[in-house]
Design a protein around this motif. Sequence first.
Motif, PDB file in Angstrom:
ATOM      1  N   CYS A  18       0.841  -1.200   0.000  1.00 33.03           N
ATOM      2  CA  CYS A  18       0.000   0.000   0.000  1.00 33.03           C
ATOM      3  C   CYS A  18       0.875   1.247   0.000  1.00 33.03           C
ATOM      4  O   CYS A  18       1.969   1.246   0.567  1.00 33.03           O
ATOM      5  CB  CYS A  18      -0.846   0.082   1.271  1.00 33.03           C
ATOM      6  SG  CYS A  18      -1.934  -1.313   1.519  1.00 33.03           S
ATOM      7  N   GLY A  19       0.358   2.305  -0.572  1.00 31.33           N
ATOM      8  CA  GLY A  19       0.964   3.634  -0.464  1.00 31.33           C
ATOM      9  C   GLY A  19       2.386   3.673  -0.978  1.00 31.33           C
ATOM     10  O   GLY A  19       2.710   3.182  -2.058  1.00 31.33           O
ATOM     11  N   THR A  20       3.247   4.253  -0.151  1.00 25.12           N
ATOM     12  CA  THR A  20       4.652   4.417  -0.531  1.00 25.12           C
ATOM     13  C   THR A  20       5.321   3.063  -0.794  1.00 25.12           C
ATOM     14  O   THR A  20       6.110   2.924  -1.725  1.00 25.12           O
ATOM     15  CB  THR A  20       5.363   5.206   0.592  1.00 25.12           C
ATOM     16  OG1 THR A  20       4.910   6.552   0.505  1.00 25.12           O
ATOM     17  CG2 THR A  20       6.863   5.171   0.473  1.00 25.12           C
ATOM     18  N   ALA A  21       4.977   2.058   0.012  1.00 26.95           N
ATOM     19  CA  ALA A  21       5.554   0.725  -0.184  1.00 26.95           C
ATOM     20  C   ALA A  21       5.142   0.149  -1.541  1.00 26.95           C
ATOM     21  O   ALA A  21       5.901  -0.584  -2.188  1.00 26.95           O
ATOM     22  CB  ALA A  21       5.113  -0.199   0.953  1.00 26.95           C
TER      23      ALA A  21
ATOM     24  N   SER B  54       6.170  -3.712   3.521  1.00 27.93           N
ATOM     25  CA  SER B  54       5.490  -2.927   4.549  1.00 27.93           C
ATOM     26  C   SER B  54       6.480  -2.416   5.595  1.00 27.93           C
ATOM     27  O   SER B  54       7.307  -3.181   6.092  1.00 27.93           O
ATOM     28  CB  SER B  54       4.425  -3.797   5.234  1.00 27.93           C
ATOM     29  OG  SER B  54       3.785  -3.074   6.263  1.00 27.93           O
ATOM     30  N   GLN B  55       6.381  -1.153   5.898  1.00 27.64           N
ATOM     31  CA  GLN B  55       7.193  -0.603   6.987  1.00 27.64           C
ATOM     32  C   GLN B  55       6.741  -1.210   8.305  1.00 27.64           C
ATOM     33  O   GLN B  55       7.526  -1.811   9.017  1.00 27.64           O
ATOM     34  CB  GLN B  55       7.057   0.930   7.000  1.00 27.64           C
ATOM     35  CG  GLN B  55       7.984   1.677   7.953  1.00 27.64           C
ATOM     36  CD  GLN B  55       7.609   1.551   9.416  1.00 27.64           C
ATOM     37  OE1 GLN B  55       8.427   1.129  10.254  1.00 27.64           O
ATOM     38  NE2 GLN B  55       6.384   1.858   9.771  1.00 27.64           N
ATOM     39  N   SER B  56       5.452  -1.047   8.614  1.00 27.78           N
ATOM     40  CA  SER B  56       4.940  -1.450   9.929  1.00 27.78           C
ATOM     41  C   SER B  56       4.813  -2.964  10.070  1.00 27.78           C
ATOM     42  O   SER B  56       4.889  -3.496  11.171  1.00 27.78           O
ATOM     43  CB  SER B  56       3.556  -0.828  10.141  1.00 27.78           C
ATOM     44  OG  SER B  56       2.656  -1.299   9.144  1.00 27.78           O
TER      45      SER B  56
ATOM     46  N   THR C 296      -0.083  -3.315   8.364  1.00 24.64           N
ATOM     47  CA  THR C 296      -1.131  -2.743   7.509  1.00 24.64           C
ATOM     48  C   THR C 296      -2.172  -3.829   7.185  1.00 24.64           C
ATOM     49  O   THR C 296      -1.827  -4.878   6.624  1.00 24.64           O
ATOM     50  CB  THR C 296      -0.501  -2.178   6.222  1.00 24.64           C
ATOM     51  OG1 THR C 296       0.442  -1.190   6.614  1.00 24.64           O
ATOM     52  CG2 THR C 296      -1.539  -1.566   5.305  1.00 24.64           C
TER      53      THR C 296
ATOM     54  N   VAL D 247       4.759  10.356  10.035  1.00 20.80           N
ATOM     55  CA  VAL D 247       3.724   9.575   9.354  1.00 20.80           C
ATOM     56  C   VAL D 247       4.089   9.358   7.883  1.00 20.80           C
ATOM     57  O   VAL D 247       3.876   8.283   7.326  1.00 20.80           O
ATOM     58  CB  VAL D 247       2.333  10.244   9.536  1.00 20.80           C
ATOM     59  CG1 VAL D 247       1.346   9.728   8.507  1.00 20.80           C
ATOM     60  CG2 VAL D 247       1.812   9.968  10.951  1.00 20.80           C
ATOM     61  N   ALA D 248       4.665  10.374   7.257  1.00 24.10           N
ATOM     62  CA  ALA D 248       5.085  10.231   5.860  1.00 24.10           C
ATOM     63  C   ALA D 248       6.350   9.381   5.813  1.00 24.10           C
ATOM     64  O   ALA D 248       7.359   9.688   6.438  1.00 24.10           O
ATOM     65  CB  ALA D 248       5.344  11.601   5.252  1.00 24.10           C
ATOM     66  N   SER D 249       6.282   8.311   5.061  1.00 24.89           N
ATOM     67  CA  SER D 249       7.404   7.367   5.006  1.00 24.89           C
ATOM     68  C   SER D 249       8.549   7.941   4.168  1.00 24.89           C
ATOM     69  O   SER D 249       8.338   8.426   3.062  1.00 24.89           O
ATOM     70  CB  SER D 249       6.904   6.059   4.394  1.00 24.89           C
ATOM     71  OG  SER D 249       7.920   5.094   4.428  1.00 24.89           O
TER      72      SER D 249
ATOM     73  N   LEU E  68       2.466  11.891  -3.813  1.00 25.46           N
ATOM     74  CA  LEU E  68       1.848  11.405  -2.570  1.00 25.46           C
ATOM     75  C   LEU E  68       2.417  12.150  -1.358  1.00 25.46           C
ATOM     76  O   LEU E  68       1.687  12.599  -0.477  1.00 25.46           O
ATOM     77  CB  LEU E  68       2.077   9.890  -2.418  1.00 25.46           C
ATOM     78  CG  LEU E  68       1.534   9.260  -1.131  1.00 25.46           C
ATOM     79  CD1 LEU E  68       0.014   9.384  -1.054  1.00 25.46           C
ATOM     80  CD2 LEU E  68       1.929   7.784  -1.032  1.00 25.46           C
ATOM     81  N   LYS E  69       3.748  12.287  -1.347  1.00 28.91           N
ATOM     82  CA  LYS E  69       4.403  12.968  -0.235  1.00 28.91           C
ATOM     83  C   LYS E  69       3.887  14.401  -0.106  1.00 28.91           C
ATOM     84  O   LYS E  69       3.580  14.874   0.980  1.00 28.91           O
ATOM     85  CB  LYS E  69       5.905  12.958  -0.489  1.00 28.91           C
ATOM     86  CG  LYS E  69       6.818  12.682   0.598  1.00 28.91           C
ATOM     87  CD  LYS E  69       7.096  11.301   1.074  1.00 28.91           C
ATOM     88  CE  LYS E  69       5.923  10.420   1.397  1.00 28.91           C
ATOM     89  NZ  LYS E  69       6.319   9.042   1.637  1.00 28.91           N
TER      90      LYS E  69
ATOM     91  N   GLU F  27       0.164  14.469   1.133  1.00 31.58           N
ATOM     92  CA  GLU F  27      -0.150  14.067   2.500  1.00 31.58           C
ATOM     93  C   GLU F  27       0.348  15.039   3.552  1.00 31.58           C
ATOM     94  O   GLU F  27      -0.274  15.157   4.599  1.00 31.58           O
ATOM     95  CB  GLU F  27       0.290  12.636   2.799  1.00 31.58           C
ATOM     96  CG  GLU F  27       1.774  12.379   2.808  1.00 31.58           C
ATOM     97  CD  GLU F  27       2.093  10.898   3.114  1.00 31.58           C
ATOM     98  OE1 GLU F  27       3.142  10.432   2.662  1.00 31.58           O
ATOM     99  OE2 GLU F  27       1.318  10.236   3.813  1.00 31.58           O
TER     100      GLU F  27
END
Length: 364
Positions: A55-58, A102-104, A107, A153-155, A239-240, A243
């Motif tokens: 998702c998202g940046t990943a 995924s960072q976390s 997700t 929050v922004a990766s 995106l960066k 957000e």
Amino acid sequence: DKGNHRHFMQKEIYEQPVVVAQTLRSYLRPLEEQVALPDMEFDLAGVERVAIVACGTAYYVGMIGKYWIEQLARIPVEIDFASEFRYRDPVFTPNMLGVVISQSGETADTLAALRHMKESGLTTGGIINVPTSSMAREVDLLLPTHAGPEIGVASTKAFTCQLAVMAALAVNLARAKGKLTAEEEREIVHHLREVPEAMSHALGHDAEIEAIAPKIAAARDVLYLGRGPEYPMALEGALKLKEISYIHAEGYASGEMKHGPIALIDDSVPLIVIAPSGPLFDKTVSNMQEAQARGAQVVLISDAEGIAQAGENTIATIEMPKVHPLIAPLVYAVPVQLLAYHVAVFKGTDVDQPRNLAKSVTVE
Ligand code: F6R
């Protein structure tokens, strides 16, 4: 602790040469000049297809991974947003490797996609930053990033560390598939080793980027253009900016401009062009010039050669070191992140805690 930085995001942008070096170190074997992965219970030579989900940046790391894996290992790669993956009823073929990023590692959509892959019999790998996370525990092959805790929050640093690991995966697949000579691999190792220094060099342009921020902050819409692996970088830049600065921004593959988005261009729309010199440069520049002819206010991010060739009639140029195309996304991520950061700081938004966003999205 933010140290002497104003925000966690700024600190994390600045940490990148160190954490990317740290991540690369765990994948590079200096003596053999090889790229290595942790021990695994399956043979990469048997992989015939790769399905990447994030998702998202990943997700943008996955898009870049598709370019790299297909180019180096010559095996087809599909990439999905985790939230779309399961519900499109994807076709699984034998010898398919499922990869989550995924960072976390928590997700919800990505975790659900991982479980769906496993239930469908796929072997899975995961490029994950939090080693104790659900995804890290559930993948067959954990490919850790060593970005350390990411608070903003922004990766930022997780993104570039994910790219470093994705490059290691692409090289290992290529070697396993017999598509890479020892000499070619040695060259790639040399280029990967250049990344931290090239990133430090990119960080050296911070003040110039800060100086452009007020112009971008005044815009209602901002467009980003790139081609090849710099196309996902354009998406990441947009995106960066969205957000953390709440400015509407979109990224486009440069060649797609004339199929519609160019209608958006006038002299109020900044156009951020991400274009290292190289095989794709001339085409990107001709797309950029079509937009300039319609009044676009261009910020060109390129190297000295690219800027000498196409830096005229721009509102600003940001000069990156000349790097091998494979590592360009890691280096060009830095100015893209800094630009979003400075625009947000100039606008006075909450950089580390943007409205409506959570660091880890644990609902589907
Ligand atoms: C953007 C951002 C998000 C995350 C996305 C996935 O700056 O941070 O788009 O990349 O929510 O999160 P992880 O990587 O934790 O699965």
